[in-house]
Scaffold this active site. Structure first.
Site: not given
Ligand SMILES: *Cc1c(COP(=O)(O)O)cnc(C)c1O
Length: 390
Positions: A204
């Site tokens: 991210k």
């Molecule tokens: C990555 C993501 C999540 C979940 O995050 P994690 O830290 O991997 O549990 C939730 N919503 C969206 C839109 C994402 O891209």
């Protein structure tokens, strides 16, 4: 292999899809020191770095309360738990997103209602949202909350969504897993919606070196409940259990790493914008480039184009790869068509038209705070050439 073929192969660059390595090299010595400090004080759970990070995230985005947690999925789940979402509630989620957005709704026993996307921004389409609310009512469900997702780094159309929320008395849980650092008008992600969440998954825009996440709210009461839920529904301490909670804490070591990453975050966002501008300029006449709303910024978690109808996407991806250019499809299959979710309702009677076409024609290109101008131009040059011959 003859010499000239060899030469060509030697010139093929290796462009990472997301360049975490260059970033790590840049901050490695500070990260090493930060981790060492945690090992020295030994407060692996809820150590001082966790509180320091929460303070810094709060001043970054303006949200009064920041509650760090184990990952972006738990962040969403805890938010729904804090608002007592459960069976009979209809929660409106986009179908063109990562599974976590709908998964957490199913956890609570509530019903996710899948909403169609806008063809230009890829985000939840407010018109489809309104249709979805009527669908929920027809099914005898209680319209309860909307989870707009800021897909690929761009905040959803919050003014339009808020107007609908007000009309139907719904609350907004903003899934900013991909968009921390972005702005909708004068507000940063984290400071939008009744509750907002993000993820620090390594890929991210603001990622740690493992799993992590955070929950944001300006509401004192909700913040207190979220803090309790994070530690087994604790009251005065974790051996005083006043509600059903979970173990949802962020590790101190991850907080320490995030504090180092936050120092360079604004510069990385600027660079992502620079690369997105370059991609836009080079590609605007040959593919559909991502559309960002006026007075809204994206942090470009992904730079995602839509390919022309006649294009053979899988062949294009193979050809790009042969030239050292990785590309990805986010998302191959919208959630309403996934085995685990296909029994849940969609807005309206039929399928979600835009989600279906998006999943067939989107392509995400290399993007990070570290891809250089030369590599980005290499990507666009070869993409143009290959599209011509595809
Ligand atoms: C990555 C993501 C999540 C979940 O995050 P994690 O830290 O991997 O549990 C939730 N919503 C969206 C839109 C994402 O891209």
């Amino acid at each position: 292999m003859n010499q000239s073929q060899n030469q060509i192969l030697n010139q093929i660059p290796s462009i990472p899809f997301i360049d975490l390595k260059t970033q790590q090299e840049l901050i490695r010595s500070n990260v090493d020191l930060a981790i060492q400090k945690v090992l020295d004080h030994g407060q692996y759970i809820m150590g001082p770095e966790v509180h320091e990070l929460e303070k810094q995230l709060s001043s970054f985005c303006g949200a009064k309360h920041v509650i760090s947690c184990a990952n972006g999925t738990d962040a969403l789940g805890i938010a729904l738990m804090a608002k007592n979402v459960g069976p009979g509630d209809a929660i409106f989620v986009p179908s063109f997103t990562f599974a976590a957005t709908a998964e957490v709704v199913a956890w609570t026993g509530a019903t996710p209602i899948f909403i169609d996307s806008h063809p230009d921004t890829y985000n939840m389409d407010p018109r489809s949202l309104e249709i979805g609310i009527h669908t929920a009512k027809k099914l005898g469900l209680r319209p309860s909350a909307i989870i707009p997702v800021d897909l690929f780094g761009q905040p959803a159309d919050y003014d339009a969504i808020q107007a609908i929320a007000n009309e139907y008395h719904l609350w907004i849980l903003a899934d900013g897993a991909q968009s921390f650092g972005a702005k909708y008008k004068d507000k940063y992600v984290g400071n939008i919606g009744e509750i907002a969440t993000t993820s620090f998954f390594p890929a991210k825009p603001l990622g740690c070196y493992g799993d992590g996440g955070a929950i944001f709210t300006n509401d004192d009461e909700i913040a207190a409940i979220i803090k309790s839920l994070r530690v087994h529904g604790q009251g005065t301490d974790k051996y005083d259990n006043v509600r059903i909670g979970m173990n949802g804490r962020l590790d101190t070591i991850q907080a320490a790493i995030l504090i180092e990453k936050l120092k360079i975050f604004n510069k990385e966002i600027e660079h992502r914008q620079f690369i997105a501008d370059l991609y836009n300029k080079e590609l605007k006449n040959i593919v559909q480039i991502p559309h960002v709303l006026e007075n809204v910024s994206s942090v470009w978690a992904q730079y995602t184009i839509r390919l022309p109808k006649k294009c053979n996407r899988s062949k294009l991806m193979t050809d790009l790869k042969a030239f050292g250019i990785p590309s990805m499809i986010y998302y191959v299959k919208p959630l309403h068509l996934q085995k685990a979710y296909q029994t849940y309702p969609v807005a309206g009677q039929q399928s979600l038209e835009i989600c279906d076409v998006l999943s067939e024609d989107v392509l995400s290109l290399p993007m990070s705070g570290y891809i250089d101008e030369k590599s980005a131009l290499y990507v666009t040059e070869y993409l143009k050439m290959l599209l011509n011959s595809n």
